[in-house]
Design an enzyme around this catalytic site. Structure first.
Site, short mmCIF file in Angstrom:
data_model
loop_
_atom_site.label_atom_id
_atom_site.label_comp_id
_atom_site.label_asym_id
_atom_site.label_seq_id
_atom_site.Cartn_x
_atom_site.Cartn_y
_atom_site.Cartn_z
N ASP A 1 0.89 -1.10 0.00
CA ASP A 1 0.11 -0.02 0.01
C ASP A 1 0.87 1.31 0.07
O ASP A 1 0.30 2.33 0.68
CB ASP A 1 -1.00 0.06 1.19
CG ASP A 1 -1.87 -1.37 1.46
OD1 ASP A 1 -2.51 -1.69 0.36
OD2 ASP A 1 -1.78 -1.85 2.20
N HIS B 1 -4.13 -2.71 -6.23
CA HIS B 1 -3.39 -1.50 -6.55
C HIS B 1 -4.39 -0.58 -7.01
O HIS B 1 -5.14 -0.87 -8.08
CB HIS B 1 -2.45 -2.05 -7.84
CG HIS B 1 -1.20 -3.01 -7.41
ND1 HIS B 1 -0.49 -3.70 -8.27
CD2 HIS B 1 -0.94 -3.19 -6.10
CE1 HIS B 1 0.50 -4.39 -7.54
NE2 HIS B 1 0.04 -4.17 -6.39
P1 IMP Z 1 -1.48 -12.94 2.59
O1 IMP Z 1 -0.78 -12.42 1.40
O2 IMP Z 1 -3.19 -12.73 2.21
O3 IMP Z 1 -1.49 -14.18 2.81
O4 IMP Z 1 -1.40 -12.00 3.88
C1 IMP Z 1 -0.43 -11.74 4.54
C2 IMP Z 1 -0.06 -10.53 5.31
O5 IMP Z 1 0.29 -9.48 4.17
C3 IMP Z 1 -1.35 -9.90 5.87
O6 IMP Z 1 -0.77 -9.18 6.92
C4 IMP Z 1 -2.00 -9.06 4.87
O7 IMP Z 1 -2.51 -7.93 5.59
C5 IMP Z 1 -0.75 -8.54 3.99
N1 IMP Z 1 -0.92 -8.32 2.68
C6 IMP Z 1 -0.99 -9.18 1.66
N2 IMP Z 1 -1.15 -8.32 0.50
C7 IMP Z 1 -1.32 -7.11 0.85
C8 IMP Z 1 -1.45 -5.92 -0.05
O8 IMP Z 1 -1.41 -5.68 -1.32
N3 IMP Z 1 -1.20 -4.60 0.66
C9 IMP Z 1 -1.13 -4.84 2.21
N4 IMP Z 1 -0.91 -5.88 3.00
C10 IMP Z 1 -0.93 -6.81 2.11
MG MG Z 2 -2.48 -2.25 -2.01
#
Ligand code: IMP
Ligand code: MG
Length: 328
Positions: free
Chosen positions: A13, A43
């Site tokens: 982010d 995104h």
């Molecule tokens: P996962 O990738 O869904 O397995 O989540 C693992 C960790 O990464 C969690 O803390 C999510 O909130 C974070 N996370 C995954 N993708 C994003 C993203 O695109 N932006 C921010 N946090 C993310």
């Molecule tokens: Mg994002």
């Protein structure tokens, strides 16, 4: 041959979407390549005045650039087709521009189901972890095995190593602070989010030109660990910065910029162009603070914080301080 890489160097982010969209428009790429992650990514892109949130699809499609979801990614056909439909309805030409590497892995319905009530890590519940787990356990499914994805298949070896000149923008997802090896394990995602990850997607390391590291002037994190100090100023920051998840709508925890982490992530990823976003949000908040050498440092003004950051970072990088409202 040229490869530029865009990376988040905090916890996702950081406004990578804005930077990839800007570069796609201005740098004459032949390809845009997503090289890690799945539909956990969100995104946010403003294209011709309209807001889009992409999850799987690389930002190149907005400018008709051949856009590829690479073998380092995992893909949910269900979410992919939803996204294709949304973009087509908005008039974005996808046909013949959007491809999926044959050897990318699939997020199945079972993977999505399995994560539906995940709370330990605070994942996005998009089946990302289970899909990578099964890939490495050698019981996953590759995209080439899914017939509905057939018309999108591409062989990246043939595409990138034939007789064509390649100028590729490699678009990272999540951020290096969530990298499975370099993040705060287990509060990480399941893929590699650093520059090296791009080279596992048929990109020759010798093509590398610029690594764009993208950060914000403060930190945000979404997930189960405690990240935000218990002070009202961070609720104000969250509201001013509209820090609510693009994929899940969850409030993002906020904190001051961690300059030690930023420096480490710049060095580990060979970042030579640094974008620091959301300067206007801090300006509206009216406080300029960061952590350096593990202590909180208070600065007087925007100029002072910009100088401070510039002085502390390696001097061979170009730094761009950017406002959120410069939507490009
Ligand atoms: P996962 O990738 O869904 O397995 O989540 C693992 C960790 O990464 C969690 O803390 C999510 O909130 C974070 N996370 C995954 N993708 C994003 C993203 O695109 N932006 C921010 N946090 C993310
Ligand atoms: Mg994002």
């Amino acid at each position: 041959m040229i490869a530029d890489v865009v990376l988040g160097i905090q916890h996702g982010d950081e406004a990578k979407g804005k930077v990839t969209h800007y570069l796609s428009k201005n740098k004459n790429y032949t390809h845009v390549l997503r090289f890690n992650g799945g539909c956990n990514a969100g995104h946010t892109i403003y294209h011709e005045g309209k807001k889009f949130v992409t999850h799987h699809i690389p930002a190149g499609v907005f400018y008709g650039i051949k856009s590829i979801i690479g073998p380092g990614c995992v893909i949910s056909p269900e979410h992919f087709f939803e996204e294709v439909k949304e973009l087509q309805e908005a008039g974005i030409q996808i046909h013949g521009k959007l491809f999926i590497a044959k050897n990318a892995h699939v997020i199945t319905g079972t993977h999505l189901q399995e994560e539906r009530s995940e709370t330990k890590i605070g994942t996005t519940r998009r089946g990302n972890g289970p899909a990578y787990r099964d890939k490495y356990a050698r019981k996953g499914i590759r995209a080439a095995e899914v017939s509905s994805l057939g018309s999108y298949m591409i062989d990246l070896y043939e595409e990138f190593h034939g007789d064509k000149t390649i100028k590729v923008l490699c678009e990272g997802a999540q951020g290096f602070g969530l990298d499975v090896d370099w993040g705060d394990y287990p509060y990480v995602t399941s893929s590699h989010c650093g520059v090296g990850s791009a080279f596992l997607n048929a990109v020759d390391p010798r093509w590398l030109r610029d690594v764009w590291g993208v950060a914000k002037i403060y930190e945000t994190y979404v997930g189960a660990k405690s990240f935000e100090p218990d002070e009202p100023v961070f609720q104000a920051l969250r509201d001013l910065g509209e820090e609510y998840g693009a994929t899940t709508g969850r409030p993002r925890q906020c904190n001051w910029l961690n300059l030690d982490e930023l420096k480490k992530n710049i060095v580990l990823n060979s970042v030579n162009k640094l974008v620091i976003n959301k300067m206007d949000v801090m300006r509206n908040l009216g406080q300029w603070k960061l952590y350096h050498d593990s202590s909180l440092v208070s600065l007087e003004s925007e100029d002072e914080i910009c100088n401070y950051i510039t002085m502390q970072l390696p001097n061979n990088i170009e730094i761009f301080f950017s406002d959120n409202k410069n939507r490009i």
